[in-house]
Design an enzyme around this catalytic site. Structure first.
Site, PDB file in Angstrom:
ATOM      1  N   ASP A  85       0.848  -1.192   0.000  1.00 15.83           N
ATOM      2  CA  ASP A  85       0.000   0.000   0.000  1.00 15.83           C
ATOM      3  C   ASP A  85       0.887   1.247   0.000  1.00 15.83           C
ATOM      4  OD1 ASP A  85      -2.911   1.020   0.491  1.00 15.83           O
ATOM      5  OD2 ASP A  85      -1.795   1.921   2.148  1.00 15.83           O
ATOM      6  N   HIS A 128      -7.303  -6.684   1.311  1.00 11.82           N
ATOM      7  CA  HIS A 128      -6.207  -5.736   1.133  1.00 11.82           C
ATOM      8  C   HIS A 128      -5.032  -5.975   2.073  1.00 11.82           C
ATOM      9  CE1 HIS A 128      -4.117  -2.065   0.169  1.00 11.82           C
ATOM     10  NE2 HIS A 128      -4.348  -1.528   1.354  1.00 11.82           N
TER      11      HIS A 128
END
Length: 287
Positions: free
Chosen positions: A104, A265
């Site tokens: 990320d 995620h």
């Protein structure tokens, strides 16, 4: 839990930029692991001990996050400035050449580390990320819908007021990620200073990182080290980019690993064994 980062030691590393909190363990070829938003280094608590069987593992709170230093200007929140600080941190730990994996927001800083310090970074793995230049250049209504927070967080004062007024809405407790990891994440996201630092990371992405990427792209600069690309199959990377390794072909001739991970995620928490396996295979091949 007794096995939380078993065999690792925590410390604050003093750099010319500020102190960086790290947790180190293992021996062998060094790997730096960088977390994403809104996590701290403890997101790696299930992955790092597996890697430490074969490597020296350094898990760091990125500048602006967790208990690492807070950049004093927006320019110092840029990927370039944070990459320089993380490079100095690794040097202080005695690692002149190392691999780096970033998830990320950490993937953008890991990418900049590899671009700016090609002699030090021997290999790069990016997880759920493409270069900020690619993300913004390719942005469409789907990106705007699913990633609206990029632009809201960049309105730092307004976003800070909204988040600190109701942190449970933005950053709810996540007991499933592990007690100590959740406690560290909760402590960070309830700190007004850390919230401000995390938002500055997004604002710097739009005001500095895009331009730095653009200049590299127009100058024909590319990654010099092998690249691995991992993405979450249950998140939206494939919806946005098809093959998420595709945008990286604009930056690398050496993509040696492409793999989707069956998780949401936060793959280091949701699929730690597969993540550790892929990182082990990648970095074992570049020592």
């Amino acid at each position: 839990m007794a096995d939380f980062f078993e065999g690792f030691t925590a410390q604050l590393v003093k750099t010319s930029h500020g102190e960086i909190r790290v947790r180190c363990g293992g021996s062998g070829f060094p790997i730096l692991l960088l977390h994403g938003h809104p996590r701290t280094h403890t997101t790696w608590f299930k992955v790092a001990p597996q890697l430490a069987r074969d490597f020296s593992v350094v898990c760091a709170d990125m500048p602006g996050f967790g208990r690492s230093y807070q950049p004093d200007t927006l320019a110092h929140s840029s990927a370039r400035a944070k990459a320089a600080a993380l490079r100095d941190c690794m040097a202080m730990l005695g690692h002149g050449r190392f691999g780096v994996a970033g998830h990320d927001r950490g993937s953008y800083r890991a990418f900049r580390l590899a671009m700016d310090f090609p002699e030090e970074v021997a290999g790069l793995v990016v997880m759920d990320g493409v270069p900020i230049y690619e993300a913004l250049s390719r942005a469409d209504w789907r990106f705007a819908k699913n990633w609206f927070h990029w632009f809201f967080f960049a309105q730092s004062e307004k976003a800070e007021a909204a988040i600190t007024a109701c942190p449970d809405l933005w950053y709810p407790a996540e007991a499933a990620v592990g007690l100590e990891n959740n406690q560290d994440y909760m402590a960070a996201t309830r700190s007004p200073d850390v919230v401000r630092g995390m938002l500055a990371d997004y604002r710097a992405g739009l005001e500095f990182d895009f331009e730095d990427d653009r200049q590299d792209r127009e100058a024909g600069r590319r990654l010099q080290c092998p690249l691995g690309v991992l993405w979450s199959l249950h998140d939206d990377m494939e919806q946005l980019y098809g093959d998420p390794s595709g945008p990286w072909a604009e930056w690398s001739d050496r993509i040696v690993m492409r793999r989707g991970i069956a998780s949401g995620h936060h793959m280091a928490e949701e699929a730690p064994h597969e993540v550790a396996q892929q990182l082990r295979l990648f970095f074992a091949g570049i020592e």
